[in-house]
Design an enzyme around this catalytic site. Structure first.
Site, PDB file in Angstrom:
ATOM      1  N   ALA A  57       0.839  -1.197   0.000  1.00 22.59           N
ATOM      2  CA  ALA A  57       0.000   0.000   0.000  1.00 22.59           C
ATOM      3  C   ALA A  57       0.871   1.244   0.000  1.00 22.59           C
ATOM      4  O   ALA A  57       2.011   1.220   0.475  1.00 22.59           O
ATOM      5  CB  ALA A  57      -0.912   0.003   1.230  1.00 22.59           C
ATOM      6  N   ASP A  58       0.325   2.312  -0.554  1.00 24.71           N
ATOM      7  CA  ASP A  58       0.998   3.604  -0.508  1.00 24.71           C
ATOM      8  C   ASP A  58      -0.032   4.691  -0.745  1.00 24.71           C
ATOM      9  O   ASP A  58      -1.137   4.427  -1.214  1.00 24.71           O
ATOM     10  CB  ASP A  58       2.115   3.707  -1.537  1.00 24.71           C
ATOM     11  CG  ASP A  58       3.244   4.609  -1.053  1.00 24.71           C
ATOM     12  OD1 ASP A  58       2.949   5.686  -0.492  1.00 24.71           O
ATOM     13  OD2 ASP A  58       4.410   4.239  -1.221  1.00 24.71           O
ATOM     14  N   GLN A  59       0.352   5.899  -0.400  1.00 28.87           N
ATOM     15  CA  GLN A  59      -0.550   7.043  -0.532  1.00 28.87           C
ATOM     16  C   GLN A  59       0.198   8.194  -1.183  1.00 28.87           C
ATOM     17  O   GLN A  59       1.371   8.427  -0.884  1.00 28.87           O
ATOM     18  CB  GLN A  59      -1.052   7.465   0.848  1.00 28.87           C
ATOM     19  CG  GLN A  59      -2.114   8.542   0.815  1.00 28.87           C
ATOM     20  CD  GLN A  59      -2.643   8.825   2.205  1.00 28.87           C
ATOM     21  OE1 GLN A  59      -1.884   9.188   3.097  1.00 28.87           O
ATOM     22  NE2 GLN A  59      -3.934   8.646   2.382  1.00 28.87           N
TER      23      GLN A  59
END
Length: 181
Positions: A57-59
């Site tokens: 995951a990343d933002q």
């Protein structure tokens, strides 16, 4: 988030050069970058444990049609937050599942954040209270903390703001048989 949702997991840090991924990615495509970083992280870990279901995951944050990275200093955070005052930006949370060294699913969700017209006095107090922890957050705020006072409205999912499109991840884990449906 996963623990609170009753999803058993272990953490393995992905040895990924995020700057190298960003260097070859269109800087105006914050949405695509969130998914690409999640995919690269999931693959990096999956290659070491092929039987595991690996969630990456990343933002990313899009503001003024450009990608915004984490602030390197509190002074930079101050400038960024002052620029966002009275304006909107988007947080894009990407997630990817890998198994046997291959991506089997990926998605992104976006939240639109409307920053209120806060005073310089509030900004000073906020930076003093939150301190260097803000340098770990792409927007120089934590919505789950005092940063909630920076906003007048948020359109989108709370979990997306925190950094993971949780509902789609849970749905995919159920579809894949990892979680009971």
């Amino acid at each position: 988030m996963l623990a609170d949702a009753g999803v058993p997991f272990s953490i393995q840090v992905a040895d990924v050069d995020e700057d190298a991924v960003k260097a070859v990615h269109d800087p105006a495509d914050a949405v695509g970058l969130a998914v690409e970083l999640a995919r690269v992280k999931a693959l990096a870990v999956s290659r070491h444990d092929g039987d595991a279901w690996v969630l990456g995951a990343d933002q990313t944050l899009g503001f003024d049609d450009r990608l915004v990275s984490k602030a390197a200093s509190l002074d930079e955070a101050r400038v960024r937050l002052a620029a966002m005052r009275g304006r909107t930006h988007q947080l894009h949370s990407g997630a990817a599942l890998a198994r046997n060294g291959q991506i089997v699913w990926s998605a992104v969700d976006t939240a639109t954040m409307r920053v209120r017209e806060f005073s310089d006095a509030f900004l000073d107090a906020y930076l003093a209270a939150e301190g260097e922890e803000l340098l770990h957050c792409v927007g120089s705020y934590r919505l789950e903390g005092m940063g909630s006072q920076l906003f007048e409205a948020v359109e989108g999912d709370y979990f997306t703001v925190l950094g993971l499109p949780l509902w789609p991840v849970l749905a995919e884990l159920r579809r894949a048989g990892v979680l009971k449906s």
